[in-house]
Design a protein around this motif. Structure first.
Motif, PDB file in Angstrom:
ATOM      1  N   LEU A 231      52.127  27.382   7.176  1.00  0.00           N
ATOM      2  CA  LEU A 231      53.417  27.112   6.545  1.00  0.00           C
ATOM      3  C   LEU A 231      54.370  26.510   7.558  1.00  0.00           C
ATOM      4  O   LEU A 231      54.437  26.969   8.700  1.00  0.00           O
ATOM      5  CB  LEU A 231      54.003  28.420   6.003  1.00  0.00           C
ATOM      6  CG  LEU A 231      55.428  28.400   5.454  1.00  0.00           C
ATOM      7  CD1 LEU A 231      55.486  27.575   4.174  1.00  0.00           C
ATOM      8  CD2 LEU A 231      55.908  29.826   5.191  1.00  0.00           C
ATOM      9  N   CYS A 232      55.085  25.474   7.142  1.00  0.00           N
ATOM     10  CA  CYS A 232      56.108  24.869   8.008  1.00  0.00           C
ATOM     11  C   CYS A 232      57.374  24.643   7.194  1.00  0.00           C
ATOM     12  O   CYS A 232      57.320  24.064   6.107  1.00  0.00           O
ATOM     13  CB  CYS A 232      55.606  23.539   8.584  1.00  0.00           C
ATOM     14  SG  CYS A 232      56.815  22.706   9.652  1.00  0.00           S
TER      15      CYS A 232
ATOM     16  N   THR B 286      65.038  21.203  13.545  1.00  0.00           N
ATOM     17  CA  THR B 286      64.847  22.635  13.311  1.00  0.00           C
ATOM     18  C   THR B 286      63.577  22.844  12.502  1.00  0.00           C
ATOM     19  O   THR B 286      63.439  22.303  11.411  1.00  0.00           O
ATOM     20  CB  THR B 286      66.042  23.225  12.544  1.00  0.00           C
ATOM     21  OG1 THR B 286      67.241  22.991  13.292  1.00  0.00           O
ATOM     22  CG2 THR B 286      65.864  24.713  12.329  1.00  0.00           C
ATOM     23  N   GLN B 287      62.659  23.613  13.055  1.00  0.00           N
ATOM     24  CA  GLN B 287      61.391  23.808  12.347  1.00  0.00           C
ATOM     25  C   GLN B 287      60.710  25.099  12.790  1.00  0.00           C
ATOM     26  O   GLN B 287      60.861  25.548  13.930  1.00  0.00           O
ATOM     27  CB  GLN B 287      60.454  22.636  12.590  1.00  0.00           C
ATOM     28  CG  GLN B 287      60.192  22.362  14.060  1.00  0.00           C
ATOM     29  CD  GLN B 287      59.404  21.087  14.275  1.00  0.00           C
ATOM     30  OE1 GLN B 287      58.182  21.108  14.314  1.00  0.00           O
ATOM     31  NE2 GLN B 287      60.111  19.979  14.391  1.00  0.00           N
ATOM     32  N   THR B 288      59.986  25.691  11.860  1.00  0.00           N
ATOM     33  CA  THR B 288      59.172  26.870  12.145  1.00  0.00           C
ATOM     34  C   THR B 288      57.817  26.660  11.487  1.00  0.00           C
ATOM     35  O   THR B 288      57.742  26.309  10.317  1.00  0.00           O
ATOM     36  CB  THR B 288      59.814  28.152  11.584  1.00  0.00           C
ATOM     37  OG1 THR B 288      61.108  28.328  12.160  1.00  0.00           O
ATOM     38  CG2 THR B 288      58.943  29.370  11.909  1.00  0.00           C
ATOM     39  N   THR B 289      56.759  26.862  12.267  1.00  0.00           N
ATOM     40  CA  THR B 289      55.406  26.735  11.741  1.00  0.00           C
ATOM     41  C   THR B 289      54.649  28.018  12.044  1.00  0.00           C
ATOM     42  O   THR B 289      54.695  28.509  13.176  1.00  0.00           O
ATOM     43  CB  THR B 289      54.676  25.529  12.366  1.00  0.00           C
ATOM     44  OG1 THR B 289      55.451  24.336  12.154  1.00  0.00           O
ATOM     45  CG2 THR B 289      53.297  25.342  11.728  1.00  0.00           C
ATOM     46  N   LEU B 290      53.965  28.550  11.052  1.00  0.00           N
ATOM     47  CA  LEU B 290      53.226  29.799  11.239  1.00  0.00           C
ATOM     48  C   LEU B 290      51.986  29.813  10.360  1.00  0.00           C
ATOM     49  O   LEU B 290      51.804  28.954   9.501  1.00  0.00           O
ATOM     50  CB  LEU B 290      54.129  30.999  10.931  1.00  0.00           C
ATOM     51  CG  LEU B 290      54.860  31.028   9.589  1.00  0.00           C
ATOM     52  CD1 LEU B 290      53.951  31.567   8.482  1.00  0.00           C
ATOM     53  CD2 LEU B 290      56.126  31.874   9.674  1.00  0.00           C
ATOM     54  N   ASN B 291      51.132  30.791  10.582  1.00  0.00           N
ATOM     55  CA  ASN B 291      49.906  30.934   9.799  1.00  0.00           C
ATOM     56  C   ASN B 291      49.801  32.347   9.250  1.00  0.00           C
ATOM     57  O   ASN B 291      50.135  33.322   9.936  1.00  0.00           O
ATOM     58  CB  ASN B 291      48.679  30.646  10.671  1.00  0.00           C
ATOM     59  CG  ASN B 291      47.376  30.871   9.916  1.00  0.00           C
ATOM     60  OD1 ASN B 291      47.121  30.240   8.902  1.00  0.00           O
ATOM     61  ND2 ASN B 291      46.547  31.788  10.408  1.00  0.00           N
TER      62      ASN B 291
END
Length: 201
Positions: free
Chosen positions: A111-112, A118-123
């Motif tokens: 997910l991003c 400004t950004q956040t990426t995770l699984n």
């Protein structure tokens, strides 16, 4: 915190499953196709592939709509280090299910959330153990549900749940394609009110 009514949200996806999941949050959003090449890179792990594509989808749409918060997501199924993609037809789906019966498959749902810099990426990983079922049962399932647009050929939200022995995840929506628990936290941090006064009755 911003007024969420003034915030623009875009889902960078062509997936009807992700659109339906995001609709659960009852906040206005647009859907735009990200037009991203999803070909894996040489030596790329399934986790890295999922994270890269989620980011790439968000970035492709964010570049054209810098005023909006953009959601990118991608899912890659991993069986012993090998990616299991969308089968596309009965024959490939049948081969997938034969390969996965009795095995545990990790579904990486990346997910991003992005707006400009400004950004956040995770699984959000999900461990899925498949039952040891006969070819006849697998064939009957495929003919009944036709899950050919689904990575791993088993829709857990539908009849595909009958093929599964166990699911382990922090978020039940991740397996369907969009981890709403994680996404809700990111959207709130971005200023969205969930639930908002306008979507509660």
């Amino acid at each position: 915190m911003s007024n969420s009514q003034n915030l623009r949200l875009i889902l960078a996806s062509t997936s009807q499953y992700r659109r339906e999941l995001l609709e659960r949050l009852r906040i206005p959003f647009e859907v735009i196709s990200p037009k991203v090449d999803e070909t894996p890179r040489t030596g790329e792990s399934t986790l890295d592939l999922a994270l890269r594509l989620a980011h790439a989808k968000a970035a492709a749409v964010s570049k054209q709509h810098p005023d909006a918060w953009v959601i990118g997501s991608d899912q890659v199924a991993d069986l012993c280090g090998a990616a299991i993609g969308k089968p596309g037809n009965f024959e490939r789906a049948f081969a997938q299910l034969q390969l996965m019966r009795g095995a545990t498959v990790t579904f990486h749902t990346a997910l991003c959330l992005m707006k400009g810099d400004t950004q956040t990426t995770l699984n959000v990983p999900t461990e899925v153990t498949f039952r040891k079922l006969s070819d006849e049962v697998l064939e009957s399932y495929l003919l009944a549900e036709e899950p050919y647009d689904c990575a791993g050929s088993a829709k857990s939200e539908g009849l595909g749940i009958s093929l599964l022995e166990a699911i382990q995840s922090d978020d039940p929506t991740a397996l369907i394609g969009l981890p709403l628990i994680a996404l809700t936290g990111l959207l709130r941090d971005a200023g969205f009110a969930i639930p908002s006064k306008t979507n509660t009755k």
